[in-house]
Write a protein that holds these residues in place. Structure first.
Motif, PDB file in Angstrom:
ATOM      1  N   ALA A 106      38.257  69.801  85.372  1.00 21.36           N
ATOM      2  CA  ALA A 106      37.947  68.373  85.340  1.00 21.36           C
ATOM      3  C   ALA A 106      38.905  67.599  86.249  1.00 21.36           C
ATOM      4  N   ALA A 107      40.174  68.009  86.242  1.00 24.06           N
ATOM      5  CA  ALA A 107      41.166  67.259  87.034  1.00 24.06           C
ATOM      6  C   ALA A 107      41.311  67.816  88.454  1.00 24.06           C
ATOM      7  N   ARG A 108      40.788  69.003  88.683  1.00 32.28           N
ATOM      8  CA  ARG A 108      40.925  69.708  89.967  1.00 32.28           C
ATOM      9  C   ARG A 108      42.406  69.856  90.374  1.00 32.28           C
ATOM     10  N   LEU A 109      43.178  70.308  89.389  1.00 29.71           N
ATOM     11  CA  LEU A 109      44.595  70.588  89.636  1.00 29.71           C
ATOM     12  C   LEU A 109      44.825  72.072  89.444  1.00 29.71           C
ATOM     13  N   ALA A 110      45.694  72.642  90.285  1.00 27.75           N
ATOM     14  CA  ALA A 110      46.051  74.056  90.119  1.00 27.75           C
ATOM     15  C   ALA A 110      47.493  74.150  89.638  1.00 27.75           C
ATOM     16  N   LEU A 111      47.710  75.079  88.730  1.00 25.98           N
ATOM     17  CA  LEU A 111      49.061  75.362  88.241  1.00 25.98           C
ATOM     18  C   LEU A 111      49.356  76.812  88.598  1.00 25.98           C
ATOM     19  N   ILE A 112      50.463  77.031  89.306  1.00 26.24           N
ATOM     20  CA  ILE A 112      50.796  78.406  89.709  1.00 26.24           C
ATOM     21  C   ILE A 112      52.118  78.801  89.061  1.00 26.24           C
ATOM     22  N   LEU A 113      52.097  79.937  88.379  1.00 28.24           N
ATOM     23  CA  LEU A 113      53.329  80.482  87.788  1.00 28.24           C
ATOM     24  C   LEU A 113      53.650  81.780  88.507  1.00 28.24           C
ATOM     25  N   GLN A 114      54.912  81.929  88.929  1.00 24.98           N
ATOM     26  CA  GLN A 114      55.306  83.142  89.652  1.00 24.98           C
ATOM     27  C   GLN A 114      56.462  83.805  88.912  1.00 24.98           C
ATOM     28  N   TYR A 115      56.256  85.047  88.538  1.00 19.99           N
ATOM     29  CA  TYR A 115      57.296  85.800  87.825  1.00 19.99           C
ATOM     30  C   TYR A 115      57.835  86.882  88.748  1.00 19.99           C
ATOM     31  N   ALA A 116      59.148  86.856  88.979  1.00 22.89           N
ATOM     32  CA  ALA A 116      59.757  87.906  89.813  1.00 22.89           C
ATOM     33  C   ALA A 116      60.716  88.703  88.938  1.00 22.89           C
ATOM     34  N   ALA A 117      60.894  89.984  89.284  1.00 24.71           N
ATOM     35  CA  ALA A 117      61.797  90.846  88.498  1.00 24.71           C
ATOM     36  C   ALA A 117      62.948  91.316  89.367  1.00 24.71           C
ATOM     37  N   TYR A 118      64.143  91.210  88.832  1.00 19.29           N
ATOM     38  CA  TYR A 118      65.339  91.773  89.468  1.00 19.29           C
ATOM     39  C   TYR A 118      65.877  92.857  88.538  1.00 19.29           C
ATOM     40  N   ALA A 119      66.848  93.621  89.025  1.00 24.67           N
ATOM     41  CA  ALA A 119      67.454  94.636  88.162  1.00 24.67           C
ATOM     42  C   ALA A 119      68.085  93.979  86.934  1.00 24.67           C
ATOM     43  N   GLU A 120      68.552  92.737  87.087  1.00 24.82           N
ATOM     44  CA  GLU A 120      69.320  92.088  86.023  1.00 24.82           C
ATOM     45  C   GLU A 120      68.453  91.247  85.082  1.00 24.82           C
ATOM     46  N   GLY A 121      67.297  90.797  85.564  1.00 29.99           N
ATOM     47  CA  GLY A 121      66.484  89.891  84.746  1.00 29.99           C
ATOM     48  C   GLY A 121      65.320  89.345  85.553  1.00 29.99           C
ATOM     49  N   PHE A 122      64.892  88.147  85.203  1.00 28.79           N
ATOM     50  CA  PHE A 122      63.633  87.637  85.757  1.00 28.79           C
ATOM     51  C   PHE A 122      63.793  86.196  86.248  1.00 28.79           C
ATOM     52  N   SER A 123      62.917  85.848  87.184  1.00 31.75           N
ATOM     53  CA  SER A 123      62.891  84.444  87.596  1.00 31.75           C
ATOM     54  C   SER A 123      61.465  83.942  87.453  1.00 31.75           C
ATOM     55  N   VAL A 124      61.349  82.669  87.121  1.00 36.05           N
ATOM     56  CA  VAL A 124      60.027  82.059  86.996  1.00 36.05           C
ATOM     57  C   VAL A 124      60.023  80.819  87.858  1.00 36.05           C
ATOM     58  N   SER A 125      59.042  80.721  88.727  1.00 31.63           N
ATOM     59  CA  SER A 125      58.939  79.448  89.436  1.00 31.63           C
ATOM     60  C   SER A 125      57.499  78.972  89.387  1.00 31.63           C
ATOM     61  N   ALA A 126      57.401  77.685  89.140  1.00 27.15           N
ATOM     62  CA  ALA A 126      56.096  77.094  88.859  1.00 27.15           C
ATOM     63  C   ALA A 126      55.841  75.949  89.817  1.00 27.15           C
ATOM     64  N   TYR A 127      54.582  75.790  90.230  1.00 27.29           N
ATOM     65  CA  TYR A 127      54.246  74.576  90.972  1.00 27.29           C
ATOM     66  C   TYR A 127      52.833  74.108  90.679  1.00 27.29           C
ATOM     67  N   LEU A 128      52.630  72.832  90.954  1.00 29.46           N
ATOM     68  CA  LEU A 128      51.329  72.193  90.740  1.00 29.46           C
ATOM     69  C   LEU A 128      50.766  71.803  92.095  1.00 29.46           C
ATOM     70  N   GLU A 129      49.466  71.885  92.210  1.00 28.60           N
ATOM     71  CA  GLU A 129      48.825  71.543  93.478  1.00 28.60           C
ATOM     72  C   GLU A 129      47.669  70.605  93.146  1.00 28.60           C
ATOM     73  N   ASN A 130      47.639  69.472  93.791  1.00 27.89           N
ATOM     74  CA  ASN A 130      46.574  68.499  93.506  1.00 27.89           C
ATOM     75  C   ASN A 130      45.403  68.731  94.467  1.00 27.89           C
ATOM     76  N   ASN A 131      44.345  69.329  93.959  1.00 19.77           N
ATOM     77  CA  ASN A 131      43.162  69.582  94.797  1.00 19.77           C
ATOM     78  C   ASN A 131      42.096  68.504  94.607  1.00 19.77           C
ATOM     79  N   SER A 132      42.455  67.428  93.930  1.00 17.46           N
ATOM     80  CA  SER A 132      41.450  66.395  93.652  1.00 17.46           C
ATOM     81  C   SER A 132      41.561  65.274  94.692  1.00 17.46           C
ATOM     82  N   ALA A 133      40.726  64.254  94.517  1.00 16.65           N
ATOM     83  CA  ALA A 133      40.771  63.133  95.453  1.00 16.65           C
ATOM     84  C   ALA A 133      41.580  61.978  94.859  1.00 16.65           C
ATOM     85  N   GLU A 134      42.216  62.222  93.695  1.00 14.17           N
ATOM     86  CA  GLU A 134      42.945  61.140  93.049  1.00 14.17           C
ATOM     87  C   GLU A 134      44.418  61.478  92.840  1.00 14.17           C
TER      88      GLU A 134
END
Ligand code: GLA
Length: 709
Positions: A116-144
């Motif tokens: 309905a909002a035409r928004l994308a949410l991207i979650l990225q999970y990376a793995a290291y030997a010691e633990g994990f990283s998470v990075s998230a972003y939003l992308e506005n694909n709408s006209a508003e």
């Protein structure tokens, strides 16, 4: 390591597994804990008909806990309905304008879409030997245009509510004091509202219960917030990210918004989770060029002279520094503009030649002594009494029609303004070029008020300031890759992984009292490596507390971080200088163990003593320091064990007293870890018996002589 098996994505660190399931329009966390060797039967972990553990949370459906995400649409409504649209292993998209961990290019990429909002949410999970990283972003694909009102970097949901919540809080001079509270039903919060990560609440947070600790941090230096909520359905939700306080971000059509990266480690106990976090920071956050590069022993004159110095005084301290074997001399506050106290000149980064006798030649003369030259700056600030303020009052952060709020007599520069950022890069570059500085101490001595920039929407100010800061730091560290930048903020008021991406070390606290430093450094070391913590020997009685401690005690405690001396060395007696020379020679001999070894906190269950053990990665050599807090007669129970040694090895155990090393004997690692060595006699070792409140310390050296496998 990342793997995809059917609907499952397996992220493996050395000691832990994070298992994600992506099915239909949902993705969830199926498992996060000790490493799994097989996934057989993973489907059994999900209960039929029950919602799983969410990776983010949105408002507008049937979940009434705190959401990690809230987006206000053009019509004023705020519901979201993000559904999974793709899940795959892909190249990691790095956050634009924000620092991030390095060393892994791939991630599990989960893409959600709100139709309905035409928004994308991207979650990225990376793995290291010691633990994990998470990075998230939003992308506005709408006209508003929409407004992001909250967008956490990381959500961690777990079954059970029997966790404790540990934070590292404080104030000027008492940073990162550890506090643990049970997470009863309701919420615990760890947040900053000061504009920076702050002295008050460091972003490092632990969520623990028997056999499990999750250690969370953010690669961010601004207002942060980590909240853990235990609910009546028997779950706990932790969300960590930019503090939603005074945050709202307009996202126009076609734009992206990146949340700061979140980092998380797991351990079967707190010791493991914290060790993993320290190692993750050392391996993937601290600038590559400084990763394993030994940090120089520095001498700083600040506590020795404050603003009152002459060229001669500086040269005499530098001469003494060279004689005792220091490697870097740092010219602190007071060398620029008309800076005789803290009421003027911030922003006027020009030589106070009447005082320095010429900054370039001073640097040259110091270099001629065989020392590197370092210099103090506070580039984000402006004094109302400065040439800069008179020429460019518009550079200052302030709200039209209101009196700005000074702290330490200073105001802040408006880093959301491109011209101001260019001014700072230019000013710092000129100072480095003019003096050939090999080190810059980058200070930041107040919190943020008066947040306003003529072209910035109110709710965006805090974050745009930090983006401006990161732009400046990226430009300068790229331009001067060999300069060692040390972060500082009235001591350790901005000690966080964001700053560590640019500055491999940070001044831990303005409080240099050995007794106080034990708590400050051990709190900091819960989540940050020793090589990131500036730790200086200063004069006795201590400038901040008046406590007296022997030179040896002060040295023992400072060995827990990157060693420096911060006093008027030229006023030290020949005996003291001799002792300092021996200390520095010793530190250089064990520097790689002390700065880059595995750190083990040592702690008496009854809190009568505390300390640390730093052991080389191959466990062949270790240095330990124990500090007893209070002198009591008939104290036979004072005994220390040395967790961290190789239990299968034999070690020669030596005590270092003054410049002398006295061998105690040889013992198995097992005995030293499990048994307890008596600390009797420790009270007699100090020459400070007359003083009030001394700390009693002892340094042990362990050298492996044999391994029995
Ligand atoms: C801050 C720093 C100190 C010193 C002073 C100089 O307080 O933390 O180390 O540099 O500023 O004004």
């Amino acid at each position: 390591m990342l793997k995809n098996k059917g609907n499952y994505f397996i992220l493996s660190a050395d000691g832990s597994t994070l298992l994600l399931k992506a099915e239909g329009e949902r993705a969830e966390l199926v498992y996060f804990g000790e490493k799994l060797s097989s996934l057989a039967g993973a489907d059994l972990l999900a209960a039929a008909g029950e919602p799983g553990l969410g990776l983010f949370s949105q408002w507008g459906k049937t979940d009434f806990r705190e959401p990690s995400l809230l987006i206000r649409h053009a019509d004023g409504s705020a519901s979201s309905d993000f559904r999974l649209r793709s899940a795959r292993i892909a190249r990691r998209v790095l956050p634009e304008g924000l620092p991030a961990s390095y060393g892994e290019d791939r991630c599990v990429r989960l893409e959600f879409f709100d139709p309905a909002a035409r928004l994308a949410l991207i979650l990225q999970y990376a793995a290291y030997a010691e633990g994990f990283s998470v990075s998230a972003y939003l992308e506005n694909n709408s006209a508003e245009t929409v407004t992001i009102e909250r967008f956490a970097s990381l959500q961690l949901e777990l079954f059970g509510t029997d966790f404790s919540f540990t934070t590292f809080d404080g104030a000027w001079g008492s940073e990162r004091q550890r506090h643990t509270r049970p997470l009863v039903l309701g919420k615990c919060e760890n947040a900053s509202y000061a504009g920076s990560s702050s002295h008050f609440h460091n972003p490092l947070t632990l969520l623990s219960r028997t056999g499990e600790t999750y250690c969370v941090n953010l690669v961010y230096s601004g207002n942060h917030r980590t909240a853990a909520e235990a609910d009546c359905s028997g779950r706990t939700r932790l969300i960590a990210g930019i503090n939603p306080f005074s945050f709202s971000w307009k996202l126009s059509p076609g734009e992206k918004f990146f949340a700061p990266e979140g980092i998380v480690t797991f351990g079967a106990g707190e010791a493991d989770a914290c060790r993993n976090m320290r190692n993750l920071i050392a391996e993937h956050i601290v600038p590559k060029a400084w990763k394993m590069r030994e940090r120089p022993v520095l001498v700083n004159h600040w506590e020795g002279t404050y603003f009152s110095f002459t060229r001669e005084k500086i040269l005499s301290i530098a001469r003494a520094a060279a004689e005792v074997g220091a490697e870097l001399f740092v010219l602190d506050d007071g060398w620029f503009g008309r800076r005789d106290d803290d009421t003027s000149s911030l922003g006027d980064w020009t030589d106070y030649a009447e005082k320095t006798g010429g900054i370039a030649s001073l640097a040259e003369e110091i270099r001629g002594m065989g020392l590197k030259f370092g210099i103090w700056m506070e580039p984000e600030m402006i004094s109302p009494d400065s040439e800069l303020f008179r020429a460019h009052p518009e550079y200052c952060m302030r709200i039209p029609g209101r009196e700005p709020v000074p702290m330490r007599n200073q105001l802040m520069l408006d880093l959301t303004d491109r011209k101001v950022r260019e001014f700072i890069v230019g000013a710092v570059s000129r100072v480095i070029e003019e003096t050939g500085a090999e080190y810059v101490k980058w200070d930041y001595n107040r919190y943020m008020t008066d947040c306003f920039g003529p072209s910035v929407r109110g709710g965006e100010y805090f974050h745009r300031y930090i983006l401006g800061l990161y732009e400046i730091l990226s430009a300068l560290t790229e331009k001067f890759p060999d300069v060692l930048f040390e972060g500082c903020a009235s001591g350790g008021g901005r000690f966080d992984p964001g700053m560590l991406c640019f500055m491999p070390q940070i001044w831990t606290s303005d409080n240099t009292d050995a007794r106080e430093r034990v708590a400050i450094q051990s709190g900091t070391a819960c989540g940050y490596p020793q090589s990131t913590m500036g730790a200086h020997v200063s004069a006795s009685p201590n400038e901040q507390t008046g406590n007296r401690n022997s030179l040896e005690t002060r040295f023992h405690v400072a060995c827990g971080g990157v060693l420096g001396y911060e006093l008027d060395l030229s006023a030290c007696t020949p005996e003291e200088r001799e002792e300092i020379r021996a200390q520095i020679a010793f530190y250089k001999r064990y520097r790689s163990v002390l700065q880059f070894g595995e750190y083990f906190p040592l702690k008496d269950p009854a809190d009568k003593w505390a300390g640390y053990l730093s052991v080389s990665k191959d466990r062949s050599a270790a240095v330990a320091v124990v500090a007893v807090f209070e002198k009591r007669t008939s104290e036979a129970g004072l005994r220390a064990g040395f967790a961290g040694l190789d239990e299968k090895a034999l070690y020669r155990v030596t005590v270092r007293r003054g410049a002398k090393e006295e061998e105690l004997g040889t013992a198995s690692g097992e005995l030293l870890v499990k048994g307890k060595i008596p600390l009797c006699g420790i009270f007699a070792e100090t020459d400070e018996r007359e003083n009030s409140n001394p700390l009693y310390t002892r340094m042990y050296l362990f050298e492996r002589t044999e391994v029995r496998r």
